[in-house]
Enzyme design. Structure first.
Site: not given
Ligand code: S3P
Length: 447
Positions: A27, A128, A175, A325, A402
């Site tokens: 993803k 969120r 993120q 995750d 999940r």
């Molecule tokens: C992700 C980063 C994670 C993860 C999310 C996907 C990404 O979140 O939990 O499912 O693709 O950068 P955070 O960066 O908020 O921890």
């Protein structure tokens, strides 16, 4: 996604899991591939693309912004990049669906555009926290309005001049890091992001693959500013590995269902994603990596898992971001283990698609397992699942993909059947989970 029909599963004791399967594409990589290919000059091909609702929402957003994206066959996309300054304003709000990754990374991209945009999401995404991207992007010069409390929708004003920053993240978040690096493509001067603990580095690796000047090592990334057309992204083909986070459900399921012997093919093995493997092995799991190789620049391996007795552990806090995750799946492994499993330093779980400390604790309790929840973790007391004979058990997934899949694993070890409610969002990350799971031995049907 918004307006999804409410669907439920009925699960019950399954058979040992056997066979060889390949779970869908990653993803995180799929989101980033669409974004960078759209902003690149030239045509990029993406193979192994995740046909999930989250990643399709991101592709649809870029189509609304004027990018032509073809789908010649399932799991592939041909993206006709428009260059860094080639996106066009969308008259409508841009719908990120359930995807936190989509919304946060897009906030970084859109902060650098000449036009205004609005990002919206479904009910879960609308709850969120977005301040974590709004604050540092504002420091770079972006103008972003949100609902009270820093919640979506995000209204992003265009035509701003962005300045690179040197920013230390208060919480480890790929993120947020990625949003800043993407805004940095439009900024004057370098953008440096420092992390309290290294997180997944796909944005950094992919920027480099698309020819952008970037330096990175675990915990710090420095991207060159692209203001004044100083640099460009060049179209590149992307090969998306199978998603470790989707494989994780089968790693746990095959570990805890006696007699299982299962192979998961070509799983992405980026070390910032495989913390669960370390945790499960410390618990006694029998998981062997075979045919470790590189596919399209990403480490992949086949994972051969056989059932094994598990024992509880204290999950080292240092690996929490590397398995962020995977906690719903780990809760189930812990429930099936002998003794206690202690989770600490995982408060981030409270702001995922659901409050995962609360939703998983409630799910396990409904199945007769003792869980002591704390602010930043939980203690799970391993034991046998038991269903209350006086009333049917319904586990509410709270629309969290999940939680639904983790509960389905627990079901395979249960003496009777129960219902998992609100499972439609499994399609956000793992379309076809139910058929794949049934194919290897799960007892699971839609209700
Ligand atoms: C992700 C980063 C994670 C993860 C999310 C996907 C990404 O979140 O939990 O499912 O693709 O950068 P955070 O960066 O908020 O921890």
């Amino acid at each position: 996604m918004s307006g999804a029909v409410r669907k439920n599963w009925i699960v019950g004791a399954g058979t040992p899991l056997t066979g060889r399967i390949r779970v869908p594409g990653d993803k995180s990589v799929s989101h980033r591939a669409i974004m960078l290919a759209s902003l690149a000059e030239g045509v990029s091909r993406i193979d192994g693309f995740l046909e999930g609702e989250d990643t399709r929402a991101t592709a649809a957003v870029f189509q609304r912004l004027g990018v032509t994206i073809e789908a010649p066959s399932p799991q592939s996309r041909i993206v006709h990049g428009v260059g860094l300054h080639g996106l066009r304003a969308s008259a409508d709000a841009l719908d990120c669906g359930n995807a936190g990754t989509g919304m946060r990374l897009l906030a970084g991209v859109l902060a650098g555009q000449a036009f205004d945009s609005t990002l919206v999401g479904d009910d879960s995404l609308s709850k969120r926290p977005m301040r974590r991207v709004i604050d540092p992007l504002s420091r770079m010069g972006a103008a972003i309005d949100s609902e009270d409390g820093g919640l979506p929708p995000l209204r992003i004003r265009g035509g701003r001049t962005l300045q690179g920053i040197d920013y230390t993240l208060p919480v480890a978040s790929a993120q947020v890091k990625s949003a800043l690096l993407l805004a940095g493509l439009y900024a004057a001067g370098d953008t440096v992001v420092r992390e309290p603990h290294p997180t997944r580095d796909y944005t950094e690796r992919m920027l480099s693959a698309f020819g952008w000047p970037i330096d990175f090592e675990p915990g710090v990334a420095r991207v060159r500013g692209g203001a004044g057309n100083a640099h460009a992204l060049r179209a590149t083909d992307v090969h998306v590995p199978a998603d470790f986070s989707s494989a994780a459900f089968f790693l746990v399921a095959a570990s805890v269902i006696p007699g299982s012997d299962l192979v998961l093919e070509a799983v992405g093995m980026n070390p910032r994603r495989t913390g669960l493997l370390q945790a499960l092995r410390a618990m006694g799991a029998d998981i062997v990596e075979t045919d470790a190789r590189s596919a399209g620049g990403e480490a992949v391996a086949d994972l051969h898992v056989r059932a094994a007795p598990l024992r509880g552990i204290a999950v080292p806090e240092v690996i929490v971001p590397d398995m962020i995750d995977e906690f719903p799946a780990l809760f189930v492994a812990a429930a099936c283990a002998e003794g206690e499993t202690r989770i600490t330093g995982a408060a981030e779980l409270r702001v995922k698609e659901s409050d995962r400390l609360a939703t998983m604790s409630a799910a396990l309790r409904a199945l007769g397992i003792r869980v002591d929840e704390s602010d930043d973790g939980a203690i799970i007391h391993g034991g046998a699942f038991a269903l209350d004979p006086s009333s049917p058990v319904l586990i509410d997934s709270h629309g969290d993909h999940r939680i639904a899949m983790a509960s389905a694993i627990a079901g395979q070890r249960c003496p009777g059947e129960f219902v998992i409610g609100d499972i439609a969002n499994v399609a956000t990350s793992f379309p076809g989970f139910d058929a794949l799971a049934r194919g290897v031995g799960f007892a699971l049907r839609e209700a």
